[in-house]
Design a protein around this motif. Sequence first.
Motif, PDB file in Angstrom:
ATOM      1  N   MET A 182      55.577   9.442  35.016  1.00 41.54           N
ATOM      2  CA  MET A 182      55.794   8.345  35.507  1.00 41.54           C
ATOM      3  C   MET A 182      56.370   7.190  34.661  1.00 41.54           C
ATOM      4  O   MET A 182      57.237   6.404  34.994  1.00 41.54           O
ATOM      5  N   LEU A 183      55.974   7.603  33.313  1.00 38.96           N
ATOM      6  CA  LEU A 183      56.586   6.463  32.449  1.00 38.96           C
ATOM      7  C   LEU A 183      57.911   6.882  31.517  1.00 38.96           C
ATOM      8  O   LEU A 183      58.534   6.002  31.380  1.00 38.96           O
ATOM      9  N   SER A 206      54.611  17.490  29.658  1.00 44.14           N
ATOM     10  CA  SER A 206      54.120  16.076  29.384  1.00 44.14           C
ATOM     11  C   SER A 206      54.169  15.198  30.784  1.00 44.14           C
ATOM     12  O   SER A 206      54.310  14.194  30.820  1.00 44.14           O
ATOM     13  N   PRO A 207      53.505  16.068  32.034  1.00 37.37           N
ATOM     14  CA  PRO A 207      53.669  15.410  33.384  1.00 37.37           C
ATOM     15  C   PRO A 207      52.283  14.178  33.089  1.00 37.37           C
ATOM     16  O   PRO A 207      52.576  13.117  33.954  1.00 37.37           O
ATOM     17  N   ILE A 208      51.491  14.420  32.339  1.00 33.30           N
ATOM     18  CA  ILE A 208      50.342  13.320  32.172  1.00 33.30           C
ATOM     19  C   ILE A 208      50.563  12.467  30.847  1.00 33.30           C
ATOM     20  O   ILE A 208      49.629  11.766  30.448  1.00 33.30           O
ATOM     21  N   TRP A 272      52.521  13.118  41.311  1.00 26.55           N
ATOM     22  CA  TRP A 272      53.885  12.351  41.355  1.00 26.55           C
ATOM     23  C   TRP A 272      55.056  13.136  40.863  1.00 26.55           C
ATOM     24  O   TRP A 272      56.054  13.234  41.559  1.00 26.55           O
ATOM     25  N   VAL A 273      55.121  14.063  39.747  1.00 26.35           N
ATOM     26  CA  VAL A 273      55.860  14.761  39.289  1.00 26.35           C
ATOM     27  C   VAL A 273      56.599  15.761  40.034  1.00 26.35           C
ATOM     28  O   VAL A 273      57.846  15.839  40.599  1.00 26.35           O
ATOM     29  N   VAL A 315      53.663   0.370  36.922  1.00 25.22           N
ATOM     30  CA  VAL A 315      54.247   0.699  35.641  1.00 25.22           C
ATOM     31  C   VAL A 315      55.679   0.356  35.219  1.00 25.22           C
ATOM     32  O   VAL A 315      56.255   0.626  34.385  1.00 25.22           O
ATOM     33  N   GLU A 316      56.191  -0.532  36.490  1.00 28.81           N
ATOM     34  CA  GLU A 316      57.410  -0.701  36.188  1.00 28.81           C
ATOM     35  C   GLU A 316      58.194  -1.630  35.008  1.00 28.81           C
ATOM     36  O   GLU A 316      59.064  -1.207  34.378  1.00 28.81           O
ATOM     37  N   SER A 317      57.020  -2.143  34.069  1.00 30.50           N
ATOM     38  CA  SER A 317      57.649  -2.998  33.067  1.00 30.50           C
ATOM     39  C   SER A 317      57.478  -1.894  31.825  1.00 30.50           C
ATOM     40  O   SER A 317      57.983  -2.135  30.569  1.00 30.50           O
TER      41      SER A 317
END
Length: 336
Positions: A182-183, A206-208, A272-273, A315-317
């Motif tokens: 996600m990041l 590293s999906p988490i 999510w991944v 997490v957009e920022s």
Amino acid sequence: MEFRNLGRSGLRISEIAYGNWLTHGSQVEREQALACVREALDVGITTFDTADVYANTKAESVLGEALKGQRREGLEIFTKVYFPTGPGEKNDHGLSRKHIMESINGSLSRLGTDYVDLYQAHRYDHDTPLEETMEAFADVVRQGKALYIGVSEWTADQLRRGHALARELRIPFVSNQPQYNMLWRVIESEVVPASEELGIGQVVWSPIAQGVLTGKYKPGAAPPPGSRATDEKGGANMIEHLLNDKVLESVQQLQPVADDLGLTMAQLAVAWVLQNPNVSAAIVGASRPEQVRDNVRASGVRLDSDVLARIDKAVESVIQNDASLTRSPRRTRDFS
């Protein structure tokens, strides 16, 4: 457990794979490592990823011991070559013909198998002609020591050039192993489109985000005892760039999303991944068997567009999506 094809190949793999980077032979003691692999098998994971450099070859040996006695045809075993192993002398690293041919033999011996399902270039080697590397991989395949070829953290241009040579040599180049979560979304703009064009699937690591997306690291608080951030054998160095309040505060905003879906934060991150259709598998690691069982519950979860939008907003920022960050060391000995 659900299964997916690896890229455009006919090889079916578990959509959640078990990896032993920073754990087997290093952070996790032998008996605990064996217990984690047994748990992975029990919950339906059939795909196992390792590399010769992990714990300087010890991780392969532990995985080989853990899988001993299992039906080989029912497993997909992946390993990699590139980074320094052994004493790290002049030919103990890179993607030269010499290092590849010697490394595959060492990996097979440690893993206790006659072949690996996927043999991967752990990074792109700027010091060795690509033709030499691909010709060596072709010989590994023709000798029956690997069934498929893949790479890790290659750029879109490197994927295209490598794939073109693989087609000429008539060997199956089917996968790329990038960091993705996600990041960290740097593959989305260039690597994924090129891979879709070429029939290459992503086996993501590293999906988490090395545990950050579980939510266990709190803003302004010390890392939990026993967590990767406290691991002085290498884990702490790999995660420290994520342990800032801006990132951790954003991650905490994901908790209501997970709660609404009846998922843990870790399950949400892995799910999510897996929403990306170019992802063939997400690699999860574990220091305890219960972590394996928890992560596997993300298999088959579908996230609708509203949920994905909520995640993006949270997490957009702190999203990193700069494609130029997909790169390999300019020299094979520089692997920091």
